[in-house]
Design a protein around this motif. Sequence first.
Motif, mmCIF file in Angstrom:
data_model
loop_
_atom_site.group_PDB
_atom_site.id
_atom_site.type_symbol
_atom_site.label_atom_id
_atom_site.label_comp_id
_atom_site.label_asym_id
_atom_site.label_seq_id
_atom_site.Cartn_x
_atom_site.Cartn_y
_atom_site.Cartn_z
ATOM 1 N N HIS A 59 26.922 -10.881 -31.330
ATOM 2 C CA HIS A 59 25.695 -12.477 -30.991
ATOM 3 C C HIS A 59 26.089 -13.917 -31.743
ATOM 4 C CE1 HIS A 59 22.770 -12.189 -33.466
ATOM 5 N NE2 HIS A 59 23.399 -10.607 -33.588
ATOM 6 N N GLY A 60 25.569 -14.753 -31.784
ATOM 7 C CA GLY A 60 25.623 -16.393 -32.976
ATOM 8 C C GLY A 60 24.612 -16.258 -32.945
ATOM 9 N N VAL A 61 23.496 -17.273 -33.430
ATOM 10 C CA VAL A 61 22.605 -18.181 -34.187
ATOM 11 C C VAL A 61 21.922 -18.042 -33.278
ATOM 12 C CG1 VAL A 61 21.389 -18.955 -35.358
ATOM 13 C CG2 VAL A 61 23.571 -18.340 -36.049
ATOM 14 N N GLY A 62 22.315 -18.073 -31.943
ATOM 15 C CA GLY A 62 21.262 -19.281 -30.928
ATOM 16 C C GLY A 62 21.199 -17.783 -29.501
ATOM 17 N N GLY A 63 21.864 -16.752 -30.284
ATOM 18 C CA GLY A 63 21.190 -15.366 -28.471
ATOM 19 C C GLY A 63 21.024 -13.808 -29.621
ATOM 20 N N LYS A 64 20.390 -14.104 -30.498
ATOM 21 C CA LYS A 64 19.565 -13.027 -31.489
ATOM 22 C C LYS A 64 18.939 -12.152 -30.824
ATOM 23 C CE LYS A 64 18.040 -11.975 -35.633
ATOM 24 N NZ LYS A 64 17.392 -12.205 -37.212
ATOM 25 N N SER A 65 17.954 -12.398 -30.226
ATOM 26 C CA SER A 65 16.851 -12.161 -29.004
ATOM 27 C C SER A 65 17.757 -11.535 -27.263
ATOM 28 C CB SER A 65 16.227 -13.921 -28.400
ATOM 29 O OG SER A 65 16.017 -14.119 -27.562
ATOM 30 N N THR A 66 18.470 -12.457 -26.618
ATOM 31 C CA THR A 66 19.366 -11.994 -26.163
ATOM 32 C C THR A 66 20.087 -10.917 -26.033
ATOM 33 O OG1 THR A 66 19.806 -14.518 -25.517
ATOM 34 C CG2 THR A 66 21.432 -12.885 -24.164
ATOM 35 N N ALA A 67 20.626 -10.809 -27.460
ATOM 36 C CA ALA A 67 21.234 -9.376 -28.241
ATOM 37 C C ALA A 67 20.462 -8.564 -28.066
ATOM 38 C CB ALA A 67 22.141 -9.887 -29.602
ATOM 39 N N ALA A 68 19.318 -8.494 -29.124
ATOM 40 C CA ALA A 68 18.508 -7.672 -29.625
ATOM 41 C C ALA A 68 17.874 -7.014 -28.054
ATOM 42 C CB ALA A 68 16.844 -7.677 -29.586
ATOM 43 N N PHE A 69 17.955 -7.522 -26.803
ATOM 44 C CA PHE A 69 17.329 -7.076 -25.385
ATOM 45 C C PHE A 69 18.945 -6.507 -24.561
ATOM 46 C CE2 PHE A 69 17.851 -7.903 -20.979
ATOM 47 C CZ PHE A 69 16.657 -6.690 -20.368
ATOM 48 N N LEU A 70 19.555 -6.931 -24.950
ATOM 49 C CA LEU A 70 20.758 -6.371 -24.429
ATOM 50 C C LEU A 70 20.943 -4.836 -25.564
ATOM 51 C CD1 LEU A 70 23.570 -5.993 -22.471
ATOM 52 C CD2 LEU A 70 24.676 -7.130 -24.475
ATOM 53 N N ALA A 71 20.317 -4.703 -26.552
ATOM 54 C CA ALA A 71 20.800 -3.598 -27.434
ATOM 55 C C ALA A 71 20.456 -2.455 -27.410
ATOM 56 C CB ALA A 71 20.588 -4.013 -28.613
ATOM 57 N N LEU A 72 19.001 -2.953 -26.204
ATOM 58 C CA LEU A 72 17.976 -2.045 -25.775
ATOM 59 C C LEU A 72 19.367 -1.109 -24.385
ATOM 60 C CD1 LEU A 72 14.519 -3.603 -25.452
ATOM 61 C CD2 LEU A 72 15.321 -1.646 -27.091
ATOM 62 N N TYR A 73 19.817 -1.316 -24.050
ATOM 63 C CA TYR A 73 20.588 -0.733 -22.942
ATOM 64 C C TYR A 73 21.576 0.099 -22.815
ATOM 65 C CZ TYR A 73 18.210 -3.296 -19.723
ATOM 66 O OH TYR A 73 17.611 -4.013 -18.846
ATOM 67 N N LEU A 74 21.836 -0.407 -24.487
ATOM 68 C CA LEU A 74 22.711 0.588 -25.353
ATOM 69 C C LEU A 74 22.312 1.274 -26.935
ATOM 70 C CD1 LEU A 74 25.949 1.924 -24.880
ATOM 71 C CD2 LEU A 74 27.068 0.072 -26.776
ATOM 72 N N PRO A 75 21.686 2.399 -26.700
ATOM 73 C CA PRO A 75 20.432 3.046 -28.020
ATOM 74 C C PRO A 75 21.781 3.199 -28.877
ATOM 75 C CG PRO A 75 19.482 3.864 -25.608
ATOM 76 C CD PRO A 75 21.130 3.313 -25.561
ATOM 77 N N GLY A 76 21.618 2.593 -30.272
ATOM 78 C CA GLY A 76 22.485 3.374 -30.754
ATOM 79 C C GLY A 76 22.938 1.937 -31.662
ATOM 80 N N ALA A 77 23.130 0.670 -30.950
ATOM 81 C CA ALA A 77 24.177 -0.268 -30.970
ATOM 82 C C ALA A 77 23.840 -0.830 -31.999
ATOM 83 C CB ALA A 77 24.869 -1.185 -29.502
#
Length: 182
Positions: free
Chosen positions: A118-136
């Motif tokens: 992710h980029g700086v602006g997508g940090k919260s989006t990336a944290a949300f998506l990371a919940l779908y891939l535990p351990g990522a």
Amino acid sequence: MTTLRTERPTVRARSGRRPLPPLIFLLVLGLVAAGVWWNVFRQDAELQAEQDAACETAEPAPAALDPATVSVRVFNASDQAGIAQAVKENLGARGFTIAEVANDPTGREVTGVGEVRHGVGGKSTAAFLALYLPGADLYQDVRATQQVDLVLGPDFVIGESLATDEAVDAALAEAEEAANAC
């Protein structure tokens, strides 16, 4: 005829001894009580310091986003063929917007189940998506958009590595509860 007694009964003279054993007992009891309270206050201060330290290092809880607002590119960085397409179908069924499916174009080495770029602006989006891939792992690059890349690693297993919607909801609730505790 009755006589009134005006004299008082005689009072026994004091022997001059102090009640030393009860005084010693009270002094020891007071010291024990002070020691107990000192220990309680010391432990409370230690627990408060530990909680403050944990809260300083805690990351904010990921925001619960509407999957339709998340644009994802799914990349395969493993030797397994077809896993990016399978993840695209799974995430698409959950409402995510899939922008692209391909092999990882960066050539960056990915370990474990994968990473979310992710980029700086997508940090919260990336944290949300990371919940779908535990351990990522989360990897921040220089992009200016909120678009995120889900890069599948060599340990990714179809049907096992992606979290269920219930597991994601539970992780969001747990993270929110931990954030509220601070």
